[in-house]
Motif scaffolding. Structure first.
Motif, mmCIF file in Angstrom:
data_model
loop_
_atom_site.group_PDB
_atom_site.id
_atom_site.type_symbol
_atom_site.label_atom_id
_atom_site.label_comp_id
_atom_site.label_asym_id
_atom_site.label_seq_id
_atom_site.Cartn_x
_atom_site.Cartn_y
_atom_site.Cartn_z
ATOM 1 N N GLN A 52 69.143 54.074 16.292
ATOM 2 C CA GLN A 52 70.210 53.507 17.116
ATOM 3 C C GLN A 52 71.489 54.314 17.060
ATOM 4 N N SER A 53 72.062 54.370 15.873
ATOM 5 C CA SER A 53 73.482 54.638 15.780
ATOM 6 C C SER A 53 73.905 56.064 16.139
ATOM 7 N N HIS A 54 72.978 57.023 16.161
ATOM 8 C CA HIS A 54 73.441 58.403 16.314
ATOM 9 C C HIS A 54 73.639 58.823 17.771
ATOM 10 N N TRP A 55 73.376 57.968 18.743
ATOM 11 C CA TRP A 55 73.429 58.405 20.137
ATOM 12 C C TRP A 55 74.825 58.874 20.560
ATOM 13 N N GLY A 56 75.856 58.136 20.129
ATOM 14 C CA GLY A 56 77.218 58.500 20.498
ATOM 15 C C GLY A 56 77.574 59.876 19.959
ATOM 16 N N GLU A 57 77.190 60.079 18.704
ATOM 17 C CA GLU A 57 77.459 61.369 18.047
ATOM 18 C C GLU A 57 76.756 62.506 18.804
ATOM 19 N N LEU A 58 75.497 62.261 19.126
ATOM 20 C CA LEU A 58 74.726 63.287 19.831
ATOM 21 C C LEU A 58 75.336 63.554 21.214
ATOM 22 N N ALA A 59 75.665 62.469 21.922
ATOM 23 C CA ALA A 59 76.215 62.627 23.277
ATOM 24 C C ALA A 59 77.523 63.409 23.229
ATOM 25 N N ALA A 60 78.348 63.137 22.225
ATOM 26 C CA ALA A 60 79.657 63.791 22.146
ATOM 27 C C ALA A 60 79.512 65.296 21.970
ATOM 28 N N LYS A 61 78.510 65.726 21.209
ATOM 29 C CA LYS A 61 78.384 67.176 20.989
ATOM 30 C C LYS A 61 77.418 67.834 21.977
#
Ligand code: UTP
Length: 470
Positions: free
Chosen positions: A58-67
């Motif tokens: 779940q939680s890593h999508w924002g991090e991945l999208a940002a980079k």
């Protein structure tokens, strides 16, 4: 072969706390016992246990999208550039002429939203002809092969629920004119589902519920069925992949294939430019040199809304589930353990309860496990994306009327609009409100249509009534 005893099966089930599937054993006849035993012996219960216990990532999508950024892309501007287009077209055409191209259609889904009682490929979708999805796809393959004086083998993936009827249908229809030697129908695998406690569900007293293992099941099924070996034997180097529910797929499009070949791409995905930050398409992104898809439901709102200086969406590329794969890549990935992960989907599944009655839940009660073919993207070398205008290549039949999108009527209108536009671009005047359908055998794309109309002095300059060109 003798059926294993209840004790043998209990020994297999006990370590995973699944012995409840034998609760009606004493009531079952010999055939039902054999069926249940073969299911139990065929399952990888250890894997199922692990899948159930693993949490949804779940939680890593924002991090991945940002980079992330958008992968190397061939955009509509490239297609519109005459020199670029002509070079790509020529390269692609050479591949088709040399017999190096195949078509894969995945048709193993159960089409539950459409609620059609047969495989979805049998659905009549031609706006005038009422031709089925299968017929339209197959005629596109025939037309493309004919255009280049070549053969394009077709691989159709079915699943246990669609396999027999698909074979019966295509046989009865003589494969719509394709040589049976060039059509291979292969069946994907299934996966059991579990309830909220991780327990297998009984569909009948002597049968555990299973469902197709997702379109990603194509990788293993291509290998196991011998389809991959057949491709290699024929010298097929690139396979187009399309899903049966999108009759707008630009089957074996030479320019698309050319860009894929020129880039040395092992997997090329066709995308649309998202017109809304929350459009329900997978977002194709790249990060650390790996191309991958972030599902629309996983992309955090702030990342979805991010824009470039000119106001356009930063993560603009939405997957339409049309890909081109290199055969070598399929080969390598089918030899790689765990090359495709399972995703969890929460669904309603009817089951036989402890009292032996069929229980039809109102709410999602089960977790199904499915593989997605696009999860091959991160493993592909030189993966690129190619933009297509959705009006030219994407409109899928998903829902039964009266849904407000993706119903058969929406798709029929999209076909007619596209074909009217092709004619208009050729200088033919098509009256408003007129339905138009062009058989792929008449012209598989606008380029061929133009050549045909230019060469035909008697082609009408106006179309004022519903017209099927065949
Ligand atoms: P969808 O996920 O839209 O499923 O499949 P579906 O079966 O068409 O419809 P619903 O969700 O039950 O209403 C997209 C494409 O992938 C294929 C389908 O046949 C369709 O072409 N597919 C899906 C498979 O071949 N196998 C699967 O296990 C799942």
């Amino acid at each position: 072969m003798t059926t294993p005893t209840k004790e043998n099966l209990t020994a297999l089930l006990e370590p995973f706390d699944q012995t409840h599937v034998l609760q009606f054993w004493d009531e079952l006849g010999a055939d039902q016992r054999a069926q249940l035993a073969s299911q139990i012996e065929g399952f990888d219960l250890e894997q199922l246990n692990k899948l159930y216990n693993s949490q949804d990532a779940q939680s890593h999508w924002g991090e991945l999208a940002a980079k992330s950024s958008v992968p190397p892309a061939i955009t509509l501007a490239d297609f519109a550039d005459e020199a670029s287009f002509e070079a790509a077209y020529k390269t692609g055409a050479q591949q088709i002429s040399a017999g190096k191209v195949a078509m894969i259609i995945v048709a193993g889904g159960q089409g539950s939203r459409l609620g059609f009682d047969h495989p979805k490929g049998m659905y009549p979708i031609g706006p005038i002809s009422s031709n089925s999805l299968f017929q339209i796809f197959i005629e596109k393959v025939i037309a493309r092969a004919k255009q280049f004086g070549s053969t394009i083998p077709l691989y159709v993936m079915t699943s246990p629920p669609t396999h027999e009827e698909t074979i019966e249908y295509l046989t009865k229809e003589n494969y719509f004119g394709m040589s049976p030697d060039d059509v291979m129908i292969f069946c994907q695998g299934v996966m059991p589902a579990v309830d909220g406690d991780g327990k297998l569900l009984l569909e009948e007293k002597g049968k555990i519920f299973v469902s197709p293992d997702g379109h990603g099941g194509a990788l293993l099924a291509l290998e196991k069925s011998g389809a991959l070996a057949d491709m290699k034997k024929r010298g097929v180097e690139h396979s187009f992949y399309g899903q049966i529910d999108n009759p707008l797929v630009q089957v074996c499009d030479p320019a698309l294939l050319g860009y894929h070949t020129q880039s040395g791409s092992e997997m090329t995905s066709q995308v649309v430019r998202k017109n809304d930050p929350f459009q329900k398409v997978g977002n194709v992104v790249t990060s650390d040199g790996k191309v991958q898809i972030i599902e629309y439901s996983d992309l955090p709102e702030e990342n979805a809304r991010e824009t470039n200086d000119d106001g356009s969406l930063r993560l603009w590329a939405g997957s339409i589930a049309v890909h081109i794969f290199k055969t070598d890549f399929f080969d390598r990935m089918s030899q790689t353990d765990g090359s495709l992960p399972f995703h969890r989907a929460h669904k309603k599944v009817a089951f036989v309860d402890a009292q032996g009655s069929i229980n039809k839940p109102e709410q999602n009660n089960a977790v199904k496990f499915e593989k997605f073919i696009f999860d091959l993207l991160p493993s592909a070398k030189n993966a690129i994306i190619c933009e297509v205008d959705p009006a030219d290549g994407f409109n899928a039949v998903k829902n039964a009327p009266p849904a407000d999108a993706e119903t058969p009527d929406h798709v029929r209108a999209a076909i007619s609009d596209l074909h009217s536009r092709w004619l208009t671009e050729c200088g033919i005047n098509v009256s408003d409100g007129t339905l138009v359908e062009i058989s792929p055998l008449f012209a598989p794309d606008s380029k061929v249509l133009k050549e045909k109309i230019d060469a035909d002095k008697n082609f009408p300059s106006k179309i004022t009534a519903d017209t099927y060109l065949q």
